[in-house]
Design a protein around this motif. Structure first.
Motif, PDB file in Angstrom:
ATOM      1  N   ASP A 126       0.866  -1.185   0.000  1.00 55.26           N
ATOM      2  CA  ASP A 126       0.000   0.000   0.000  1.00 55.26           C
ATOM      3  C   ASP A 126       0.901   1.232   0.000  1.00 55.26           C
ATOM      4  O   ASP A 126       1.263   1.762   1.045  1.00 55.26           O
ATOM      5  N   PHE A 127       1.257   1.662  -1.211  1.00 59.35           N
ATOM      6  CA  PHE A 127       2.210   2.763  -1.353  1.00 59.35           C
ATOM      7  C   PHE A 127       1.644   4.097  -0.879  1.00 59.35           C
ATOM      8  O   PHE A 127       2.384   4.939  -0.391  1.00 59.35           O
ATOM      9  N   ASP A 128       0.333   4.281  -1.011  1.00 55.33           N
ATOM     10  CA  ASP A 128      -0.277   5.524  -0.540  1.00 55.33           C
ATOM     11  C   ASP A 128      -0.146   5.648   0.969  1.00 55.33           C
ATOM     12  O   ASP A 128       0.244   6.704   1.483  1.00 55.33           O
ATOM     13  N   THR A 129      -0.456   4.588   1.688  1.00 55.29           N
ATOM     14  CA  THR A 129      -0.346   4.612   3.152  1.00 55.29           C
ATOM     15  C   THR A 129       1.114   4.764   3.586  1.00 55.29           C
ATOM     16  O   THR A 129       1.416   5.519   4.515  1.00 55.29           O
ATOM     17  N   ASN A 131       3.443   6.245   1.907  1.00 50.95           N
ATOM     18  CA  ASN A 131       3.782   7.629   1.596  1.00 50.95           C
ATOM     19  C   ASN A 131       3.242   8.586   2.655  1.00 50.95           C
ATOM     20  O   ASN A 131       3.959   9.480   3.119  1.00 50.95           O
ATOM     21  N   ILE A 132       2.003   8.408   3.042  1.00 49.49           N
ATOM     22  CA  ILE A 132       1.375   9.273   4.051  1.00 49.49           C
ATOM     23  C   ILE A 132       2.132   9.185   5.376  1.00 49.49           C
ATOM     24  O   ILE A 132       2.398  10.207   6.022  1.00 49.49           O
ATOM     25  N   ASN A 133       2.512   7.981   5.767  1.00 50.40           N
ATOM     26  CA  ASN A 133       3.196   7.810   7.054  1.00 50.40           C
ATOM     27  C   ASN A 133       4.619   8.355   7.036  1.00 50.40           C
ATOM     28  O   ASN A 133       5.071   8.947   8.021  1.00 50.40           O
ATOM     29  N   SER A 135       5.580  10.795   5.112  1.00 53.65           N
ATOM     30  CA  SER A 135       5.369  12.255   5.086  1.00 53.65           C
ATOM     31  C   SER A 135       5.082  12.799   6.472  1.00 53.65           C
ATOM     32  O   SER A 135       5.573  13.874   6.837  1.00 53.65           O
ATOM     33  N   LEU A 175      10.607   8.721   0.623  1.00 53.57           N
ATOM     34  CA  LEU A 175       9.478   9.186  -0.197  1.00 53.57           C
ATOM     35  C   LEU A 175       9.802   9.137  -1.685  1.00 53.57           C
ATOM     36  O   LEU A 175       8.967   8.723  -2.502  1.00 53.57           O
ATOM     37  N   GLU A 179       7.878   6.774  -4.440  1.00 57.18           N
ATOM     38  CA  GLU A 179       7.269   7.377  -5.633  1.00 57.18           C
ATOM     39  C   GLU A 179       7.828   6.753  -6.912  1.00 57.18           C
ATOM     40  O   GLU A 179       7.080   6.519  -7.872  1.00 57.18           O
ATOM     41  N   ARG A 182       6.074   3.486  -7.327  1.00 53.57           N
ATOM     42  CA  ARG A 182       4.685   3.715  -7.702  1.00 53.57           C
ATOM     43  C   ARG A 182       4.584   4.056  -9.201  1.00 53.57           C
ATOM     44  O   ARG A 182       3.689   3.583  -9.884  1.00 53.57           O
ATOM     45  N   GLN A 183       5.485   4.874  -9.689  1.00 57.40           N
ATOM     46  CA  GLN A 183       5.452   5.262 -11.104  1.00 57.40           C
ATOM     47  C   GLN A 183       5.759   4.100 -12.040  1.00 57.40           C
ATOM     48  O   GLN A 183       5.311   4.105 -13.180  1.00 57.40           O
TER      49      GLN A 183
END
Length: 185
Positions: A126-129, A131-133, A135, A175, A179, A182-183
């Motif tokens: 879960d790359f979004d989670t 990333n959020i953590n 950040s 981060l 990213e 993810r890309q």
């Protein structure tokens, strides 16, 4: 015969280290081109040192994410120790001591965020989670530094400026690599 086996094992280990180091150079180069907050030299130096200390030789970008998050967590733990020493120092004024206590709490929170990022990244992809953590952990170092400047009438000099900057940079590395992965998906 023993010499030949030893030589082959040595060459294999050297090649793995070289490949891991190559991956670090290439990944840091790509990441620093895409993120103005990321220093190529800092990225390479930090990850090469961490790779040598942990005796893990990354073979793919996902390995570098794990390595960079572990490195950041280790750095955060060290910063908490530094803050604890500052809190014991009675020469700091009341305002600085209050800021240091806030920083102590922020860094403890950031370590939890990094642990959550590691779980999200490794277990569920879960790359979004993740990333959020990461950040959130990065923001904690900025918040720590900024509060020393918020004293009415004058700002205090933060005794943690260098540590906050390094921690920020380490989070930027994680981060950037997240990213990049993810890309590519």
């Amino acid at each position: 015969m023993k010499f030949f086996i030893y030589l082959m094992i040595s060459l294999l280990l050297l090649s793995q280290y070289s490949n891991g180091s190559n991956l670090i150079f290439k990944s840091c180069n790509e990441a620093s081109k895409n993120d103005p907050n990321l220093s190529y030299d800092f990225c390479v130096a930090s990850l090469n040192e961490a790779s040598c200390k942990s005796k893990s030789h990354p073979s793919k970008l996902e390995d570098l994410v794990g390595l960079s998050i572990r490195l950041t967590k280790s750095n955060g733990t060290n910063i908490i120790s530094i803050i604890s020493k500052h809190l014991k120092n009675q020469t700091h004024g009341e305002y600085v001591r209050a800021c240091l206590q806030d920083c102590f709490d922020l860094y403890n929170d950031s370590l939890s965020s990094l642990e959550d990022a590691m779980v999200a990244f490794n277990e569920s992809k879960d790359f979004d989670t993740a990333n959020i953590n990461v950040s959130a952990a990065m923001d904690d170092s900025v918040t720590c530094e900024d509060q020393f400047k918020e004293k009415k009438g004058e700002s205090e000099t933060s005794p943690l400026t260098k540590e906050n900057h390094v921690y920020f940079q380490l989070n930027v590395i994680s981060l950037a690599f997240i990213e990049m992965i993810r890309q590519r998906r």
